[in-house]
Design a protein around this motif. Sequence first.
Motif, short mmCIF file in Angstrom:
data_model
loop_
_atom_site.label_atom_id
_atom_site.label_comp_id
_atom_site.label_asym_id
_atom_site.label_seq_id
_atom_site.Cartn_x
_atom_site.Cartn_y
_atom_site.Cartn_z
N ILE A 57 -14.85 41.79 38.77
CA ILE A 57 -15.00 40.74 37.75
C ILE A 57 -14.20 39.50 38.15
N THR A 58 -13.00 39.69 38.66
CA THR A 58 -12.18 38.56 39.10
C THR A 58 -12.83 37.82 40.26
N ALA A 59 -13.44 38.53 41.18
CA ALA A 59 -14.12 37.90 42.31
C ALA A 59 -15.29 37.04 41.83
N ILE A 60 -16.05 37.54 40.89
CA ILE A 60 -17.19 36.79 40.37
C ILE A 60 -16.72 35.56 39.60
N LEU A 61 -15.71 35.71 38.76
CA LEU A 61 -15.19 34.56 38.01
C LEU A 61 -14.58 33.53 38.94
N ALA A 62 -13.85 33.97 39.95
CA ALA A 62 -13.25 33.04 40.91
C ALA A 62 -14.34 32.28 41.67
N PHE A 63 -15.43 32.96 42.00
CA PHE A 63 -16.54 32.30 42.68
C PHE A 63 -17.16 31.23 41.79
N PHE A 64 -17.39 31.54 40.51
CA PHE A 64 -17.96 30.55 39.58
C PHE A 64 -17.03 29.35 39.42
N VAL A 65 -15.75 29.61 39.25
CA VAL A 65 -14.79 28.52 39.06
C VAL A 65 -14.73 27.65 40.32
N TRP A 66 -14.69 28.26 41.49
CA TRP A 66 -14.64 27.50 42.73
C TRP A 66 -15.90 26.65 42.92
N GLN A 67 -17.07 27.20 42.59
CA GLN A 67 -18.32 26.45 42.72
C GLN A 67 -18.36 25.28 41.73
N LEU A 68 -17.86 25.49 40.53
CA LEU A 68 -17.82 24.39 39.55
C LEU A 68 -16.88 23.29 40.00
N ILE A 69 -15.75 23.66 40.58
CA ILE A 69 -14.81 22.65 41.07
C ILE A 69 -15.42 21.87 42.22
N LYS A 70 -16.08 22.57 43.15
CA LYS A 70 -16.72 21.89 44.27
C LYS A 70 -17.85 20.98 43.79
N GLU A 71 -18.62 21.43 42.83
CA GLU A 71 -19.72 20.62 42.29
C GLU A 71 -19.18 19.39 41.58
N GLY A 72 -18.08 19.55 40.86
CA GLY A 72 -17.47 18.41 40.17
C GLY A 72 -16.94 17.37 41.13
N PHE A 73 -16.38 17.79 42.25
CA PHE A 73 -15.91 16.83 43.24
C PHE A 73 -17.06 16.18 43.99
N ILE A 132 -16.85 20.80 32.72
CA ILE A 132 -15.64 20.97 31.90
C ILE A 132 -15.85 22.10 30.90
N PHE A 133 -17.01 22.16 30.29
CA PHE A 133 -17.32 23.22 29.33
C PHE A 133 -17.29 24.59 30.01
N LEU A 134 -17.95 24.71 31.17
CA LEU A 134 -17.99 25.99 31.87
C LEU A 134 -16.64 26.37 32.47
N LEU A 135 -15.87 25.37 32.93
CA LEU A 135 -14.52 25.67 33.41
C LEU A 135 -13.63 26.17 32.28
N GLY A 136 -13.85 25.63 31.08
CA GLY A 136 -13.11 26.11 29.92
C GLY A 136 -13.39 27.58 29.64
N ILE A 137 -14.63 28.00 29.85
CA ILE A 137 -14.99 29.40 29.62
C ILE A 137 -14.51 30.28 30.77
N PHE A 138 -14.98 29.97 31.99
CA PHE A 138 -14.70 30.84 33.13
C PHE A 138 -13.24 30.73 33.58
N GLY A 139 -12.67 29.54 33.51
CA GLY A 139 -11.28 29.36 33.92
C GLY A 139 -10.32 30.11 33.01
N THR A 140 -10.56 30.03 31.71
CA THR A 140 -9.72 30.75 30.76
C THR A 140 -9.84 32.25 30.95
N ALA A 141 -11.07 32.72 31.17
CA ALA A 141 -11.27 34.15 31.40
C ALA A 141 -10.59 34.59 32.69
N LEU A 142 -10.63 33.75 33.71
CA LEU A 142 -10.00 34.09 34.99
C LEU A 142 -8.48 34.17 34.85
N VAL A 143 -7.89 33.23 34.13
CA VAL A 143 -6.43 33.25 33.92
C VAL A 143 -6.02 34.46 33.09
N TYR A 144 -6.77 34.76 32.04
CA TYR A 144 -6.45 35.92 31.21
C TYR A 144 -6.58 37.21 32.01
#
Length: 90
Positions: free
Chosen positions: A20-36, A47-59
């Motif tokens: 689960i952590t690998a999948i969430l980290a992949f989504f967060v990394w792809q969103l960051i790359k897409e944003g840049f 920002i909306f998706l980072l709020g969901i996946f980023g928070t879940a990844l930190v938790y």
Amino acid sequence: MKDAVLLFSGFLGGLFFGYITAILAFFVWQLIKEGFGDPKQVAIPAIFLLGIFGTALVYLAAVVIESWPVLLGAAITFTNGARPLFKQEE
């Protein structure tokens, strides 16, 4: 016996959390790359998706770090699960 069962079940839970952590980290990394890459087009959804996946990844990372059997299981499956996901980028 009870302690051994708790350690083993924590290790098995860590195996699940690692994927689960690998999948969430992949989504967060792809969103960051897409944003840049194109910030004007994906700013609000990213920002909306980072709020969901980023928070879940930190938790999830906080839960995994609390227990060493869970951390051991998560580290094993994270390395095996994240390698194919991040290898696609190269």
